[in-house]
Design an enzyme around this catalytic site. Structure first.
Site: not given
Ligand code: 3HC
Length: 292
Positions: A120, A142, A154, A192
């Site tokens: 990352s 990424h 990415e 990031n």
């Molecule tokens: N694995 C698989 N599926 C997952 C999961 C996981 N770890 N977490 C959530 N899901 C699925 C759920 O099962 C659900 O699926 P469904 O369609 O079957 O119901 C779907 O995602 C939506 O989950 P929830 O209903 O539990 O909750 P939300 O609607 O709030 O979604 C989220 C959860 C997808 C995490 C959403 O909140 C989101 O998009 N958050 C932002 C995440 C983000 O910005 N990620 C990037 C982080 S930065 C990064 O990774 C880079 C690094 O370098 C730091």
């Protein structure tokens, strides 16, 4: 049916296990490697749970889910290195460890195998420098957490990355059902560099008493249409990861104050409150974890 592509994913933590199941769902055969058998067992349990959810949501049949799971083998040492066209490293974010892994990847995988890292924030150029004979095959892939859900890869190229490596990586990204977007190798890349100062600023707002975390996250969710607030997202990413990425940008981008991690963020990391993975970060998930 597999499409014949075989990849090795090194590291079975959150990101590595997410990459493996995403690939398996996309008809790619995967060797999921980790030195820890416990970590491999956790990855396998996560894969089964993800596929059970897909079946219960009628996104696929039980037969398709079983076929996807059967595409993954779990190994403490890579068993399909000779056949792999991609080796994707998703180990701990530690530069010297990654360089060591890359040095052994050059020895282990075929001469045309792409050597990708899911880092990352660690410089792709610096990793490529550790394997000069294969620098043209080194690239950043990424992925974003949670990998099965997030659409972006990415793709980070160093000056030494060849056009062929870039094109094959973009193609693999698409065949995994993702949208690959390429960027150059700079501290924090694009994602990031933009995201982490925002998260850091949310910690400053909390630290300065502007509002409590629930209010900060609520305002950003409802006011800016974020799927989750920046502090809740920091817990998902890992507060230590957020701090470390800020430090990489602080050291690499040359603005003395702009990228310094907020003292509140540092304080929580030093107290061992790392977010979801320790069940306590900005928010306290310990009771929920006991129930789960
Ligand atoms: N694995 C698989 N599926 C997952 C999961 C996981 N770890 N977490 C959530 N899901 C699925 C759920 O099962 C659900 O699926 P469904 O369609 O079957 O119901 C779907 O995602 C939506 O989950 P929830 O209903 O539990 O909750 P939300 O609607 O709030 O979604 C989220 C959860 C997808 C995490 C959403 O909140 C989101 O998009 N958050 C932002 C995440 C983000 O910005 N990620 C990037 C982080 S930065 C990064 O990774 C880079 C690094 O370098 C730091």
């Amino acid at each position: 049916m597999s499409d014949g592509t075989i990849i090795t994913v090194i590291g079975a933590g959150t990101m590595g296990s997410g990459i493996a199941i995403t690939a398996a769902i996309s008809n790619v055969e995967v060797c999921q490697v980790d030195v820890s058998q416990d970590q491999l067992d956790r990855a396998k349990a996560y894969h089964k749970k993800t596929m059970a959810r897909n079946v219960s949501k009628e996104r696929m049949t039980q037969i398709e889910a079983d076929a996807a799971l059967a595409r993954i083998c779990y190994c403490t040492e890579s068993c399909r290195s000779d056949e792999s066209s991609f080796a994707i490293e998703a180990a701990t974010e530690n530069e010297s460890l990654k360089k060591k892994i890359f040095a052994s990847m050059v020895e282990t995988y075929p001469a045309d195998c792409i050597l990708a890292t899911n880092t990352s924030s660690i410089s792709i150029t610096s990793i490529a420098d550790a394997v000069p004979a294969a620098a043209d095959r080194v690239i950043g892939m990424h992925f974003f957490n949670p990998v099965p859900v997030m659409k972006l890869i990415e793709v980070i190229k160093s000056p030494a990355t060849s056009q062929d490596t870039l094109e094959r990586t973009m193609d693999l990204g698409e065949s995994l059902g993702k949208t690959p977007i390429a960027a150059n190798d700079h501290p924090g890349f694009v994602s990031n560099r933009v995201l982490m100062p925002l998260i850091n600023e949310a910690f400053h707002a909390w630290n300065d008493g502007v509002a409590e975390p629930e209010a900060i996250d609520g305002i950003m969710k409802l006011g800016c249409a974020f799927p989750m607030g920046p502090l809740r997202l920091a817990d998902l990413i890992g507060l230590d990861v957020c701090r470390d990425i800020m430090l990489v940008m602080h050291e690499g981008l040359g603005h003395p104050d702009k990228y310094a991690p907020c003292e509140k963020l540092v304080e929580l990391v030093e107290a061992g409150r790392l977010g979801n993975k320790t069940h306590w970060g900005v928010y306290d998930y310990r009771e929920a974890a006991k129930t789960a």
